[in-house]
Design a protein around this motif. Sequence first.
Motif, PDB file in Angstrom:
ATOM      1  N   THR A 278       0.725  -1.721  -0.315  1.00 24.59           N
ATOM      2  CA  THR A 278       0.006   0.076  -0.704  1.00 24.59           C
ATOM      3  C   THR A 278       1.428   1.112   0.042  1.00 24.59           C
ATOM      4  O   THR A 278       2.057   1.346   0.148  1.00 24.59           O
ATOM      5  CB  THR A 278      -0.804   0.098   1.762  1.00 24.59           C
ATOM      6  OG1 THR A 278      -0.142  -0.063   2.203  1.00 24.59           O
ATOM      7  CG2 THR A 278      -1.940  -1.465   1.492  1.00 24.59           C
TER       8      THR A 278
ATOM      9  N   LYS B 244      -3.951   3.611  -0.604  1.00 24.00           N
ATOM     10  CA  LYS B 244      -4.072   3.470  -1.403  1.00 24.00           C
ATOM     11  C   LYS B 244      -3.281   1.355  -1.787  1.00 24.00           C
ATOM     12  O   LYS B 244      -1.822   2.198  -1.244  1.00 24.00           O
ATOM     13  CB  LYS B 244      -3.930   3.939  -2.110  1.00 24.00           C
ATOM     14  CG  LYS B 244      -4.885   3.355  -3.830  1.00 24.00           C
ATOM     15  CD  LYS B 244      -4.575   4.302  -4.488  1.00 24.00           C
ATOM     16  CE  LYS B 244      -4.856   5.392  -3.994  1.00 24.00           C
ATOM     17  NZ  LYS B 244      -6.792   5.907  -4.980  1.00 24.00           N
ATOM     18  N   ILE B 245      -4.192   0.443  -2.041  1.00 28.60           N
ATOM     19  CA  ILE B 245      -3.392  -0.513  -2.589  1.00 28.60           C
ATOM     20  C   ILE B 245      -2.430  -0.310  -3.357  1.00 28.60           C
ATOM     21  O   ILE B 245      -3.406   0.079  -4.484  1.00 28.60           O
ATOM     22  CB  ILE B 245      -4.440  -1.516  -2.619  1.00 28.60           C
ATOM     23  CG1 ILE B 245      -5.500  -1.800  -0.933  1.00 28.60           C
ATOM     24  CG2 ILE B 245      -3.908  -3.167  -2.922  1.00 28.60           C
ATOM     25  CD1 ILE B 245      -6.288  -2.882  -0.610  1.00 28.60           C
TER      26      ILE B 245
END
Length: 166
Positions: free
Chosen positions: A90, A164-165
């Motif tokens: 991430t 955020k991945i």
Amino acid sequence: MKQALVKKWFVVVAGLLVTASSVWAKPQMSISITTSKEVMETVNGVKLNTSVPVQSAVSGDTLTFTIYYNNIGNETATNAVVDNPISSETSYIDNSVTGASADISFSIDAGKNFKKASDLTYAVKHSGGSTENITARPEEYTDIRWTIKAVPSGGSGILSYKVKIK
């Protein structure tokens, strides 16, 4: 990847540390953590961004980690520290960290050193031999640390951050 990634979040959570600096006091910090995912829903024709518990996650998803802490001991916890690693799968979302009355710092070396975001730099050596100090970008952060000055007996609070991945 969906189920494996969700399982990894729980491993990351297992790395969460809570300590209190006073050896003689009897504070006892308790923590729990939840993970939610931002989704777009349409309600009565209006698109709304809402959060739902994470069942699965894929590249591009935004996750929110919410950490709840309580002092269940009989004395004030002073300089209580909550460390949380950021998964390498991430990227931390800039300015998403919260924690009322907590000093917040970050690491770019897997939690060995922590500094305020504006002071988090590293040296880059150029081919000509000169060295330049570069301010770390949020996606380079590896860990977050909250230092809470005082948590009275029975006191509690909430900390959070978003990623955020990749």
